[in-house]
Design a protein around this motif. Structure first.
Motif, PDB file in Angstrom:
ATOM      1  N   GLY A 193      -6.817  -8.835  -2.097  1.00  0.00           N
ATOM      2  CA  GLY A 193      -7.804  -9.471  -1.546  1.00  0.00           C
ATOM      3  C   GLY A 193      -7.156 -10.316   0.128  1.00  0.00           C
ATOM      4  N   GLY A 194      -6.168 -10.180   0.107  1.00  0.00           N
ATOM      5  CA  GLY A 194      -5.207 -10.806   1.279  1.00  0.00           C
ATOM      6  C   GLY A 194      -6.197  -9.158   2.063  1.00  0.00           C
ATOM      7  N   PHE A 195      -5.819  -8.093   1.849  1.00  0.00           N
ATOM      8  CA  PHE A 195      -6.239  -6.733   2.059  1.00  0.00           C
ATOM      9  C   PHE A 195      -7.338  -6.478   2.280  1.00  0.00           C
ATOM     10  CE2 PHE A 195      -7.946  -2.480   1.664  1.00  0.00           C
ATOM     11  CZ  PHE A 195      -7.311  -1.903   2.832  1.00  0.00           C
ATOM     12  N   ASN A 196      -8.761  -6.903   1.683  1.00  0.00           N
ATOM     13  CA  ASN A 196      -9.663  -6.608   1.461  1.00  0.00           C
ATOM     14  C   ASN A 196     -10.349  -7.996   3.394  1.00  0.00           C
ATOM     15  OD1 ASN A 196     -10.372  -4.973  -0.381  1.00  0.00           O
ATOM     16  ND2 ASN A 196     -11.525  -6.401  -1.385  1.00  0.00           N
ATOM     17  N   MET A 210       0.954  -0.974   0.211  1.00  0.00           N
ATOM     18  CA  MET A 210      -0.029  -0.109   0.285  1.00  0.00           C
ATOM     19  C   MET A 210       0.791   1.170  -0.107  1.00  0.00           C
ATOM     20  SD  MET A 210      -2.676  -0.495  -0.103  1.00  0.00           S
ATOM     21  CE  MET A 210      -4.010  -2.139  -0.106  1.00  0.00           C
ATOM     22  N   ASN A 211       1.980   1.082   0.504  1.00  0.00           N
ATOM     23  CA  ASN A 211       3.031   2.593   0.972  1.00  0.00           C
ATOM     24  C   ASN A 211       3.714   2.826  -0.316  1.00  0.00           C
ATOM     25  OD1 ASN A 211       2.182   2.687   3.737  1.00  0.00           O
ATOM     26  ND2 ASN A 211       4.144   1.514   4.284  1.00  0.00           N
ATOM     27  N   LEU A 212       3.805   2.441  -1.600  1.00  0.00           N
ATOM     28  CA  LEU A 212       4.803   1.564  -2.867  1.00  0.00           C
ATOM     29  C   LEU A 212       3.466   2.237  -3.231  1.00  0.00           C
ATOM     30  CD1 LEU A 212       6.495  -1.781  -2.628  1.00  0.00           C
ATOM     31  CD2 LEU A 212       7.509   1.060  -2.421  1.00  0.00           C
ATOM     32  N   TYR A 238      -5.585   4.179   4.475  1.00  0.00           N
ATOM     33  CA  TYR A 238      -5.065   3.365   3.394  1.00  0.00           C
ATOM     34  C   TYR A 238      -5.845   4.295   2.453  1.00  0.00           C
ATOM     35  CZ  TYR A 238      -3.325  -0.514   5.628  1.00  0.00           C
ATOM     36  OH  TYR A 238      -3.418  -1.609   7.112  1.00  0.00           O
ATOM     37  N   LYS A 239      -6.020   5.714   2.343  1.00  0.00           N
ATOM     38  CA  LYS A 239      -7.129   6.129   1.541  1.00  0.00           C
ATOM     39  C   LYS A 239      -6.246   5.955  -0.024  1.00  0.00           C
ATOM     40  CE  LYS A 239     -10.080   9.892   1.390  1.00  0.00           C
ATOM     41  NZ  LYS A 239     -11.316  10.762   2.564  1.00  0.00           N
TER      42      LYS A 239
END
Length: 198
Positions: A55-58, A16-18, A96-97
């Protein structure tokens, strides 16, 4: 050194940062592994692709929404329960917006990625319905998933643009969309007995 139990979240946070800083479309799994300071083989063993990372994030967000359930809303109208669940989801997404805005834009240019995103959305919306104590099973459940998906996506567009921390525009939009869906559902329920009688 990252603890084994924390590796999935570490990979997600790194990705997410990348995405926020460098974009999502051209980001590789090797780039994510390097930034996470993990061997590519280890990252691949947890998430075999960027879509798997999403998918893992969700699933992490779904789990957080469910964990935040206070168990005191069962007597509230369905519309209010759904409002609460969607707002809890947006709260979970808030850190994470910026990254999600970039990913959403990049995925629109990739039909395959968009298809994967649609499947993830359906699974998450089914989970949100269950969190709101509404069944996602059967034909009625499928219709609910579709309706909530539409409401959620429309609300996200407002949320991405809103800068106010208390999200007045987002909440107003969500309430408006849910009210419309609730009205449609009520009209449909009134027509069903009439059709059966006919």
């Amino acid at each position: 050194m990252v603890k084994k139990a924390d590796i999935p979240k570490h990979i997600v946070d790194t990705a997410m940062n990348l995405a926020r800083d460098e974009g999502w479309r051209d980001l590789s799994l090797a780039d994510i592994a390097a930034a996470a300071k993990l061997p590519l083989s280890q990252v691949y063993g947890v998430y075999s692709s960027k879509q798997a990372i999403l998918g893992g994030f969700n699933r992490m967000v779904d789990a957080q929404v469910i964990a935040d359930e206070d168990g005191e809303s069962s007597e509230e109208p369905a519309k209010d329960r759904l409002f609460d669940v969607v707002m809890r989801r947006l709260d979970a997404l808030a850190p994470y917006k910026e990254a999600l805005a970039v990913i959403a834009q990049d995925q629109m240019r990739d039909p395959l990625a968009a298809a994967c995103s649609a499947k993830r959305l359906s699974r998450s919306m089914a989970t949100m319905l269950e969190a709101a104590q509404l069944s996602s099973d059967g034909f009625r459940g499928m219709v609910r998933v579709k309706a909530l998906s539409g409401v959620y996506l429309a609300t996200l567009k407002i949320w991405f643009k809103e800068e106010a921390e208390d999200l007045p525009k987002t909440m107003a939009a969500l309430d408006k969309y849910l009210t419309k869906v609730d009205g449609c559902a009520r009209r449909f329920q009134r027509k069903r007995p009439e059709a059966a009688a006919a």
